[in-house]
Design a protein around this motif. Structure first.
Motif, mmCIF file in Angstrom:
data_model
loop_
_atom_site.group_PDB
_atom_site.id
_atom_site.type_symbol
_atom_site.label_atom_id
_atom_site.label_comp_id
_atom_site.label_asym_id
_atom_site.label_seq_id
_atom_site.Cartn_x
_atom_site.Cartn_y
_atom_site.Cartn_z
ATOM 1 N N PRO A 250 0.857 -1.176 0.030
ATOM 2 C CA PRO A 250 -0.148 -0.083 0.057
ATOM 3 C C PRO A 250 0.889 1.116 -0.092
ATOM 4 O O PRO A 250 0.574 2.107 -0.564
ATOM 5 C CB PRO A 250 -0.825 -0.252 1.379
ATOM 6 C CG PRO A 250 -0.869 -1.515 1.436
ATOM 7 C CD PRO A 250 0.440 -2.104 1.144
ATOM 8 N N SER A 251 2.061 1.278 0.750
ATOM 9 C CA SER A 251 2.868 2.336 0.813
ATOM 10 C C SER A 251 3.440 2.613 -0.675
ATOM 11 O O SER A 251 4.038 4.086 -0.739
ATOM 12 C CB SER A 251 3.911 2.323 2.037
ATOM 13 O OG SER A 251 4.781 1.096 1.485
ATOM 14 N N GLU A 252 3.618 1.674 -1.339
ATOM 15 C CA GLU A 252 4.305 1.728 -2.747
ATOM 16 C C GLU A 252 3.567 2.655 -3.938
ATOM 17 O O GLU A 252 3.822 2.865 -4.675
ATOM 18 C CB GLU A 252 4.991 0.423 -3.023
ATOM 19 C CG GLU A 252 5.838 0.441 -2.206
ATOM 20 C CD GLU A 252 6.498 -1.352 -2.491
ATOM 21 O OE1 GLU A 252 7.595 -1.460 -2.222
ATOM 22 O OE2 GLU A 252 5.705 -2.066 -3.064
ATOM 23 N N SER A 253 2.156 2.319 -3.432
ATOM 24 C CA SER A 253 1.241 2.741 -4.645
ATOM 25 C C SER A 253 0.887 4.231 -4.277
ATOM 26 O O SER A 253 0.485 4.896 -3.708
ATOM 27 C CB SER A 253 -0.286 2.255 -4.560
ATOM 28 O OG SER A 253 -1.038 2.538 -5.411
ATOM 29 N N LYS A 254 1.150 5.269 -5.690
ATOM 30 C CA LYS A 254 0.911 6.543 -5.728
ATOM 31 C C LYS A 254 -0.377 7.301 -6.106
ATOM 32 O O LYS A 254 -0.664 8.209 -5.829
ATOM 33 C CB LYS A 254 2.047 7.019 -6.761
ATOM 34 C CG LYS A 254 3.677 6.498 -6.382
ATOM 35 C CD LYS A 254 3.994 6.798 -4.642
ATOM 36 C CE LYS A 254 5.558 6.274 -4.640
ATOM 37 N NZ LYS A 254 6.003 6.384 -3.385
ATOM 38 N N ARG A 255 -1.117 6.312 -6.636
ATOM 39 C CA ARG A 255 -2.614 6.693 -7.098
ATOM 40 C C ARG A 255 -3.198 5.631 -7.557
ATOM 41 O O ARG A 255 -2.898 4.460 -7.319
ATOM 42 C CB ARG A 255 -2.358 7.404 -8.686
ATOM 43 C CG ARG A 255 -1.678 6.749 -9.551
ATOM 44 C CD ARG A 255 -1.354 7.546 -10.925
ATOM 45 N NE ARG A 255 -0.881 7.016 -12.115
ATOM 46 C CZ ARG A 255 0.427 6.692 -12.078
ATOM 47 N NH1 ARG A 255 1.140 6.712 -11.238
ATOM 48 N NH2 ARG A 255 0.838 5.733 -13.154
ATOM 49 N N PRO A 256 -4.631 5.755 -7.672
ATOM 50 C CA PRO A 256 -5.616 4.704 -7.722
ATOM 51 C C PRO A 256 -5.226 3.685 -8.852
ATOM 52 O O PRO A 256 -4.757 4.425 -10.075
ATOM 53 C CB PRO A 256 -7.020 5.298 -8.033
ATOM 54 C CG PRO A 256 -6.807 6.559 -7.276
ATOM 55 C CD PRO A 256 -5.389 6.864 -7.262
ATOM 56 N N TRP A 257 -5.268 2.570 -8.733
ATOM 57 C CA TRP A 257 -4.814 1.294 -9.794
ATOM 58 C C TRP A 257 -3.562 1.281 -10.112
ATOM 59 O O TRP A 257 -3.101 0.766 -11.056
ATOM 60 C CB TRP A 257 -5.825 1.891 -11.134
ATOM 61 C CG TRP A 257 -7.082 1.883 -11.209
ATOM 62 C CD1 TRP A 257 -7.939 2.760 -10.876
ATOM 63 C CD2 TRP A 257 -8.070 0.712 -11.094
ATOM 64 N NE1 TRP A 257 -9.148 2.312 -10.734
ATOM 65 C CE2 TRP A 257 -9.335 0.978 -10.941
ATOM 66 C CE3 TRP A 257 -7.679 -0.849 -11.307
ATOM 67 C CZ2 TRP A 257 -10.189 0.082 -11.025
ATOM 68 C CZ3 TRP A 257 -8.678 -1.617 -11.416
ATOM 69 C CH2 TRP A 257 -9.997 -1.258 -11.025
#
Length: 405
Positions: A371-378
Motif C-alpha cells: 500500500p505504501s508503494e502505490s502512488k495513485r488509484p490503480w
C-alpha cells in the motif's frame, strides 16, 4: 448501325464495374459483419470481462470506422452463466439463426472447448481472449480458433518459475474443480518438478466456493513452502482473503496466485495482495499506448481495464483488419489473413498467430505493490521481468493435428 468504339468501351467498363460491384456486395454474408461476445456477465468472471467488455468491443468498432467492406459492424452479447449447456445453446443459435461471424471472449474453459468444436463444424471464427486451458491449442485445436491472450501453461509456468527462483521448492495446490483449474495445477506442477521442486499434494474445490477454511487447513498441514492457488477471479479473491486471516503469507508459507488479474487485486486491496507475483499480458500503465487507451476506457467504464477487456478490443481490431484484407467475412479467408498479419496494438508488438492458433506475444511477471508503494488509484504493479513469447508459451503440442510433424 455501327457502334462508336469509345461508347462501346465505356459501356463495357460500366458493365464490368457493375459486375464487380455485385460480386463485392456478396462478399459479406447477410450484408453485415456480426460479432458475438459470449461471456460471464453475472458470476465470478464478470469483473474480468463482463459487460465492460461490450464497451471495449464498441470502442474497437468505432475506432475501425463502424464499417468494413462498406458493410456495418454489429455486436451482440450474452451471459453464458458459466453453464456449458447454456453457452453452447447461445453459440449455436448465433451461428445457425442470427448470422454471427465471430464469437469472442468465452471465459470458462469447459464452455470454450465446446464453442471451439462448434465453430469448426459451422466454419465460423472464434477468438478466445479469456479461457485459459492450453488444450485449445493442443488436442482440441481448430483451424477456426485463435487463443488470443494467455493460457494456463504461460501463467502457471511464469508465476511458478518466479516463486521457484525465490526459493519456493515444495508446493501444495488449492484447485478449482473444472477444466481451467485442472490445467493450471497440471502446468504449474510440471514446472515445479522440472526445476527440482516437489508437489506435496492438492485439494479441489467447487467453482464459486465461499468458504475455503478446510482447504487452507489442509494446505497449512502439508508444510509446503508454497500454496499454489489454481483457481481464478472470485475464488482466488476469497482464498486470498481467508489465507491472510489464517496468517498464511506472513511466515514460512507463501502464496502463489497462478491466475490473477488487476480486477482481482482491486477487489481484494493491496493490503491482502501485496508481494504476490503474478503474470499478465497487459497492464494499463505498461506503455504510452496502453495508458492512452486505458484512460479512454476509464471514461466509459469508471475503472481501468483488465487484460481480457483490453484483449477484446485488440482482437476485434485484428479480426476486422483481416476481414478488410481478405475482402470477405468467409471464415477460411479471414483466418488466413489473421495468420499472415502481424499483431501490433496497445498490448502486443510484432505478435504472430502460430499454426495451432496460439498468439505468440511477450508476457510480464509483476509483483503486487505494498500500500505504501502505490502512488495513485490503480497503481498496483511493479514489473519484475519480461517473459519472451518463446519462453512464455510451450512448444506446439503434437496432439494438435494442425502442428507440422
Amino acid at each position: 448501325m455501327k457502334k462508336h468504339p469509345t461508347l462501346a468501351c465505356a459501356a463495357a467498363g460500366l458493365l464490368s464495374l457493375a459486375v464487380a460491384g455485385a460480386a463485392h456486395a456478396q462478399t459479406v454474408s447477410n450484408d453485415v459483419v456480426k460479432i458475438g461476445l459470449l461471456n460471464d456477465q453475472s458470476g465470478l468472471f464478470a469483473d474480468m470481462s463482463g459487460k465492460m467488455s461490450i464497451e471495449a468491443v464498441k470502442m474497437a468498432i468505432d475506432d475501425f470506422g463502424g464499417k468494413v467492406l462498406g458493410k456495418p459492424i454489429q455486436i451482440v452479447s450474452a451471459d453464458h452463466q458459466n453453464k456449458v449447456d447454456i453457452g453452447l445453446a447461445i453459440a449455436r443459435k448465433w451461428y445457425e439463426q442470427e448470422g454471427v461471424d465471430m464469437i469472442l471472449d468465452v471465459p470458462n474453459s469447459a464452455i470454450a472447448l465446446g464453442v471451439q468444436e462448434l465453430t469448426r463444424q459451422m466454419n465460423r471464427v472464434a477468438i478466445f481472449t479469456s479461457p485459459g486451458t492450453s488444450d485449445l491449442t493442443g488436442k482440441a485445436c481448430s483451424p477456426n480458433g485463435v487463443h488470443w491472450t494467455y493460457d494456463t501453461y504461460a501463467y502457471a509456468s511464469g508465476a511458478a518459475s518466479g516463486v521457484m527462483a525465490e526459493g519456493g521448492k515444495s508446493w501444495f495446490f488449492i484447485t478449482s474443480d473444472y477444466a481451467f483449474g485442472h490445467a493450471l495445477e497440471r502446468d504449474a506442477s510440471a514446472v515445479v518438478k522440472a526445476q527440482g521442486g516437489q508437489v506435496l499434494g492438492a485439494i479441489r474445490h467447487p467453482i464459486g466456493s465461499s468458504d475455503f477454511s478446510s482447504y487452507l487447513v489442509q494446505a497449512q498441514a502439508s508444510k509446503a513452502q508454497v500454496i499454489g492457488l489454481a483457481n481464478g477471479s472470485a475464488d482466488t479473491i476469497n482464498t486470498m482473503k481467508q489465507a491472510r486471516e489464517f496468517g498464511i503469507g506472513t511466515g514460512k508459507q507463501r502464496i502463489a496466485a497462478l491466475y490473477m488479474g488487476i480486477n482481482d487485486v482491486h477487489s481484494m486491496g493491496l493490503a491482502i495482495g501485496q508481494d504476490i507475483n503474478l503474470v499478465e499480458a497487459f497492464y494499463w500503465d505498461q506503455s504510452p499506448e496502453s495508458r492512452q487507451w486505458s484512460e479512454r476506457f476509464y471514461k466509459v467504464a469508471g475503472r481501468m481495464p483488465s487484460g481480457v477487456q483490453a484483449s477484446n478490443y485488440a482482437a476485434t481490431l485484428h479480426y476486422l483488419k483481416a476481414v478488410q484484407a481478405a475482402g470477405t467475412d468467409e471464415a477460411g479467408a479471414v483466418m488466413k489473413k489473421m495468420h499472415e498479419m502481424k499483431i501490433n496494438d496497445l498490448m502486443t508488438k510484432d505478435g504472430t498467430i502460430r499454426e495451432d492458433g496460439r498468439v505468440m506475444r511477450d508476457l510480464y511477471l509483476y509483483k503486487i505493490k505494498k500500500p505504501s508503494e502505490s502512488k495513485r488509484p490503480w497503481d498496483y504493479y511493479t514489473v519484475v521481468r519480461t517473459i519472451p513469447a518463446q519462453q512464455a508459451f510451450k512448444a506446439p503440442d503434437p496432439a494438435c493435428p494442425l502442428v507440422k510433424k
